[in-house]
Design a protein around this motif. Structure first.
Motif, PDB file in Angstrom:
ATOM      1  N   ASN A 263       0.816  -1.209   0.000  1.00 19.94           N
ATOM      2  CA  ASN A 263       0.000   0.000   0.000  1.00 19.94           C
ATOM      3  C   ASN A 263       0.851   1.260   0.000  1.00 19.94           C
ATOM      4  N   ASP A 264       2.126   1.102   0.318  1.00 23.25           N
ATOM      5  CA  ASP A 264       2.933   2.304   0.538  1.00 23.25           C
ATOM      6  C   ASP A 264       3.702   2.776  -0.695  1.00 23.25           C
ATOM      7  N   ASN A 265       3.584   2.030  -1.819  1.00 25.97           N
ATOM      8  CA  ASN A 265       4.221   2.498  -3.051  1.00 25.97           C
ATOM      9  C   ASN A 265       3.184   3.222  -3.904  1.00 25.97           C
ATOM     10  N   ASP A 266       3.052   4.522  -3.660  1.00 21.43           N
ATOM     11  CA  ASP A 266       2.017   5.311  -4.330  1.00 21.43           C
ATOM     12  C   ASP A 266       2.612   6.047  -5.528  1.00 21.43           C
ATOM     13  N   PRO A 267       2.075   5.800  -6.762  1.00 25.12           N
ATOM     14  CA  PRO A 267       2.652   6.439  -7.949  1.00 25.12           C
ATOM     15  C   PRO A 267       2.608   7.967  -7.886  1.00 25.12           C
ATOM     16  N   VAL A 268       1.719   8.509  -7.054  1.00 25.83           N
ATOM     17  CA  VAL A 268       1.645   9.966  -6.930  1.00 25.83           C
ATOM     18  C   VAL A 268       2.975  10.541  -6.425  1.00 25.83           C
ATOM     19  N   ASN A 269       3.724   9.733  -5.653  1.00 19.21           N
ATOM     20  CA  ASN A 269       5.036  10.190  -5.173  1.00 19.21           C
ATOM     21  C   ASN A 269       6.004  10.507  -6.316  1.00 19.21           C
ATOM     22  N   LEU A 270       5.776   9.877  -7.478  1.00 15.59           N
ATOM     23  CA  LEU A 270       6.671  10.099  -8.611  1.00 15.59           C
ATOM     24  C   LEU A 270       6.402  11.439  -9.285  1.00 15.59           C
ATOM     25  N   ILE A 271       5.249  12.012  -8.998  1.00 12.43           N
ATOM     26  CA  ILE A 271       4.868  13.283  -9.634  1.00 12.43           C
ATOM     27  C   ILE A 271       5.422  14.476  -8.875  1.00 12.43           C
ATOM     28  N   LYS A 272       5.656  14.253  -7.559  1.00 11.84           N
ATOM     29  CA  LYS A 272       6.085  15.373  -6.720  1.00 11.84           C
ATOM     30  C   LYS A 272       7.575  15.646  -6.873  1.00 11.84           C
ATOM     31  N   VAL A 273       7.896  16.734  -7.576  1.00 11.57           N
ATOM     32  CA  VAL A 273       9.305  17.122  -7.760  1.00 11.57           C
ATOM     33  C   VAL A 273       9.583  18.375  -6.943  1.00 11.57           C
ATOM     34  N   PRO A 274      10.834  18.681  -6.593  1.00 10.25           N
ATOM     35  CA  PRO A 274      12.028  17.875  -6.869  1.00 10.25           C
ATOM     36  C   PRO A 274      12.104  16.629  -5.972  1.00 10.25           C
ATOM     37  N   TYR A 275      12.796  15.607  -6.508  1.00  9.43           N
ATOM     38  CA  TYR A 275      13.072  14.407  -5.707  1.00  9.43           C
ATOM     39  C   TYR A 275      14.208  14.703  -4.723  1.00  9.43           C
ATOM     40  N   GLU A 276      14.244  13.933  -3.659  1.00  7.06           N
ATOM     41  CA  GLU A 276      15.338  14.031  -2.680  1.00  7.06           C
ATOM     42  C   GLU A 276      16.680  13.681  -3.348  1.00  7.06           C
ATOM     43  N   VAL A 277      17.753  14.331  -2.889  1.00  7.86           N
ATOM     44  CA  VAL A 277      19.094  14.040  -3.424  1.00  7.86           C
ATOM     45  C   VAL A 277      20.024  13.708  -2.261  1.00  7.86           C
ATOM     46  N   ILE A 278      20.804  12.644  -2.406  1.00  9.30           N
ATOM     47  CA  ILE A 278      21.776  12.281  -1.363  1.00  9.30           C
ATOM     48  C   ILE A 278      23.074  11.881  -2.066  1.00  9.30           C
ATOM     49  N   SER A 279      24.204  12.220  -1.462  1.00  6.37           N
ATOM     50  CA  SER A 279      25.466  11.811  -2.088  1.00  6.37           C
ATOM     51  C   SER A 279      25.747  10.348  -1.743  1.00  6.37           C
ATOM     52  N   TYR A 280      26.589   9.719  -2.553  1.00  8.18           N
ATOM     53  CA  TYR A 280      26.983   8.333  -2.265  1.00  8.18           C
ATOM     54  C   TYR A 280      27.553   8.222  -0.852  1.00  8.18           C
ATOM     55  N   GLN A 281      28.384   9.184  -0.469  1.00  6.18           N
ATOM     56  CA  GLN A 281      29.011   9.115   0.859  1.00  6.18           C
ATOM     57  C   GLN A 281      27.971   9.220   1.981  1.00  6.18           C
ATOM     58  N   LYS A 282      27.024  10.150   1.834  1.00  4.41           N
ATOM     59  CA  LYS A 282      25.973  10.290   2.848  1.00  4.41           C
ATOM     60  C   LYS A 282      25.084   9.053   2.881  1.00  4.41           C
ATOM     61  N   ALA A 283      24.827   8.486   1.683  1.00  4.61           N
ATOM     62  CA  ALA A 283      24.027   7.260   1.633  1.00  4.61           C
ATOM     63  C   ALA A 283      24.720   6.160   2.440  1.00  4.61           C
ATOM     64  N   CYS A 284      26.059   6.091   2.300  1.00  6.71           N
ATOM     65  CA  CYS A 284      26.821   5.095   3.071  1.00  6.71           C
ATOM     66  C   CYS A 284      26.671   5.350   4.574  1.00  6.71           C
ATOM     67  N   ASP A 285      26.710   6.629   4.982  1.00  2.00           N
ATOM     68  CA  ASP A 285      26.522   6.971   6.403  1.00  2.00           C
ATOM     69  C   ASP A 285      25.196   6.417   6.915  1.00  2.00           C
ATOM     70  N   VAL A 286      24.144   6.647   6.129  1.00  4.14           N
ATOM     71  CA  VAL A 286      22.809   6.165   6.517  1.00  4.14           C
ATOM     72  C   VAL A 286      22.802   4.645   6.631  1.00  4.14           C
ATOM     73  N   LEU A 287      23.392   3.991   5.633  1.00 10.55           N
ATOM     74  CA  LEU A 287      23.358   2.522   5.587  1.00 10.55           C
ATOM     75  C   LEU A 287      24.215   1.893   6.692  1.00 10.55           C
ATOM     76  N   LYS A 288      25.293   2.595   7.051  1.00 12.73           N
ATOM     77  CA  LYS A 288      26.189   2.098   8.114  1.00 12.73           C
ATOM     78  C   LYS A 288      25.440   1.934   9.433  1.00 12.73           C
ATOM     79  N   LYS A 289      24.447   2.818   9.663  1.00 17.10           N
ATOM     80  CA  LYS A 289      23.723   2.810  10.934  1.00 17.10           C
ATOM     81  C   LYS A 289      22.737   1.658  11.045  1.00 17.10           C
ATOM     82  N   GLU A 290      22.456   0.992   9.920  1.00 17.85           N
ATOM     83  CA  GLU A 290      21.439  -0.070   9.906  1.00 17.85           C
ATOM     84  C   GLU A 290      22.151  -1.416  10.016  1.00 17.85           C
TER      85      GLU A 290
END
Lengths: 432, 432
Positions: A263-290
């Motif tokens: 239920n949580d994959n709503d196509p309307v989310n694809l219409i709302k711009v701008p999309y979020e932007v994250i750098s590869y390094q910051k993405a790694c920071d986020v993933l490291k915590k999980e």
């Protein structure tokens, strides 16, 4: 077909919509061969029934093609089937409610893609399926030869020539991307795109891979930075999804009601711009915590599917761009960042259900840098034409590729990519 | 570039149209690297010149990509080149006036095709490129295998399996037609079409053949006679050409002025419906009377290119349908005529410049007749799914195929088919 006391009620499907037309036939006028799965012609009077839906009161009915389920028809009335079962009957599958909807929605989505590019003055280029290069040298390619041995013999330039080379004088592969060809075209036409078949010879049985799939690829001149590229990508995706929702929202809703698990994959989310932007390094920071991952993230290594899907979830099941990748994780044609040449101007767009939906980059437009990179990967000879694009009347270009079936998976929330294409091909499966 | 006393005049091409924008630059503001073939950015004031054409009076000019012709650029200013020479430089070819026009017109024509089908509620189906059957058993097919020998070894089901079969478990070919797949779809969606790549492994160097080309194919349910089929074909072609002339008439005229050799192949003839219709037998009568042929017509044999072009000339360089063919000249899936089963409901459409542009037929929809024909050509096992379409909920269908590049050759009067496609592939030629 529903049999009542005096009348029989039939759901008629003429292939044009997911709505069925109810046909009412007096029992005594019903031919015996009028059964589930048959095709028929009907004449009658169109009325509004008490619940103010259109229905056809039949006067004459003629069965053109009977259907005796017991003779081996794979589907029976009032039953639902798992997609894996339906897929075993590729030639009958389009007659099911769900898959005929999918085919109409697929058609509508490719129209929306073409429409978007047309509005922005992109020229469609049919990049070749047969190619003498394998693009990124990734190796997972199909090679091609004539089936006829006598033709091969006739065309070989000498006795010891490989049968794989006789027809074209060189090894010939099925395309893995039209990008390099589009880069050549962008230097003449400014904005170009392609939407065509692409191939991977991988032994992957995953729900996200096909041996033959479609790619939307676009290339635009005079873009030299990531920000402008992100803009083009999110504008493309959001415009296409908006058109699909506007024009086929009803059928899309109906399709998802039947098939979608989440239920949580709503196509309307694809219409709302701008999309979020994250750098590869910051993405790694986020993933490291999980710490729930099967394979923990290692900084400097590619993201796995698990990591990609986590980042999307972390972003509230909305699309997220990952930018500024380490150079060694991206192909030779990617341009180094202006202020840090260990990083490149590349982007992956991650989406619900599939993870990576789109990859793009600013292309290396400096002749000497590209020459060095090509020689490093051993493609200097094979891609001399590609290098030469930078020698004469050069401009900067950037572009991206979107897997068309994955795009459908995101928008329609389809679990298995094999259920988004008319005739899926995957390892050990090339039926029909 | 034209150098005058005080100013330099430049024709600027931004890829969007065949019109060039004239840029006027004072001599003293002209950078040395501003030469033929370079790319540049320019700022200035747009004015109407004395002959009331727009021109740009440059204030700032910046060369982004120089072009030193002496370093190997294949074209020089103020020269015209034969298409055979231009074609040797596929990656630079799109920058020529003529070929960039061709690419825009090709894009516009495929849009017109899709538009026509959209208006008539046809659903676009991506028929597969990889196929386990070779359609008409004609033999001239490419076969496909993974390039990697280790992958083949990994995927083979036993030691003696052919490398051509390891990946998919059976021989796999590049499609020669999507027709059979469309017949399956027409039984679910009523009207369907495809516009995609098609392949022939022939050793033909003719000006009308490519190893990779595009086909428009359409299939429609509830058509059981030749007349209705002719109607759909001529409506399709005339509507597409009309849209192209309406929307790109100016560019088309400009293109033909540069390239066309003949004056009597007028695209307006394609808009005038109905087209002339002649039976195969009557066509033979006409051809019998002519004695200028290299190969005289033999009744009961196929028409040669020479015969086809003669019939078009005989019809005043206008399109002409040849109908009612002897059964043995057409493939197994063609339906016998109602009143004479030695003849089939098939049609070829002949056009100026190319001869056969389109072939179509009513399809055999009777289970037993088709079974007999399939077993006669030895395809009963391979095409069991195709036969089964006639077993369950069957309807009559008819359809046709148009070679997209030949269509361009007719409308644009292009001599060589290799000059109608971005990256042509033909025997011994698969560059880039």
């Amino acid at each position: 077909m529903r049999k009542m006391k005096e009348n029989i009620f039939i759901d008629l499907d003429d292939g044009s919509t997911h709505h069925r037309l109810q046909v009412v036939i007096p029992k005594n006028k019903t031919p015996a061969s009028l059964t589930y799965g048959c095709s028929f012609e009907v004449e009658g009077v169109l009325i509004k029934n008490p619940s103010s839906k259109l229905e056809l009161v039949a006067e004459n009915i003629n069965v053109c093609g009977p259907c005796v389920v017991q003779d081996g028809y794979p589907f029976a009335p009032r039953k639902t089937y798992h997609p894996d079962y339906v897929r075993q009957h590729l030639h009958i599958r389009p007659r099911t409610v769900t898959f005929s909807s999918l085919l109409r929605l697929r058609d509508k989505m490719s129209s929306a893609v073409r429409n978007r590019f047309f509005e922005e003055n992109f020229v469609e280029i049919n990049t070749p399926v047969l190619s003498s290069n394998d693009c990124e040298g990734a190796g997972e390619v199909f090679a091609v030869r004539p089936d006829s041995n006598s033709l091969i013999k006739e065309m070989a330039s000498h006795d010891h020539q490989s049968p794989m080379e006789a027809y074209f004088n060189n090894q010939t592969y099925l395309t893995v991307s039209g990008q390099l060809h589009l880069e050549c075209m962008a230097r003449a036409l400014n904005k170009v795109y392609t939407l065509g078949p692409t191939f991977r010879a991988e032994n992957s049985k995953s729900r996200l891979h096909l041996s033959e799939f479609y790619m939307i690829e676009a290339e635009q001149a005079f873009i030299d930075n990531t920000e402008d590229l992100l803009n083009v990508i999110e504008k493309t995706i959001s415009t296409v999804v908006k058109q699909l929702l506007d024009e086929s929202g009803d059928e899309l809703k109906h399709y998802r009601k039947v098939t979608s698990a989440s239920n949580d994959n709503d196509p309307v989310n694809l219409i709302k711009v701008p999309y979020e932007v994250i750098s590869y390094q910051k993405a790694c920071d986020v993933l490291k915590k999980e710490n729930s991952f099967k394979n923990p993230i290692i900084r400097g290594k590619p993201l796995t599917k698990e990591h990609e899907l986590f980042l999307v979830k972390y972003n509230g099941q909305k699309p997220i761009f990952v930018v500024d990748w380490p150079k060694h994780l991206k192909p030779f044609y990617t341009k180094a960042k202006f202020n840090d040449d260990s990083m490149v101007s590349a982007v992956d767009l991650l989406c619900p259900n599939v993870g990576e939906l789109c990859g793009g980059s600013v292309r290396e437009d400096d002749y000497d840098s590209l020459k060095e990179k090509l020689s490093f990967v051993g493609l200097e000879d094979k891609l001399d034409w590609y290098l030469e694009l930078r020698k004469f009347g050069n401009v900067s270009t950037a572009g991206f590729g979107i897997g068309f079936e994955r795009f459908l998976q995101v928008v329609l929330d389809v679990q298995n990519i094999k259920d988004t294409i008319p005739f899926p091909r995957w390892p050990h499966n090339c039926k029909m």
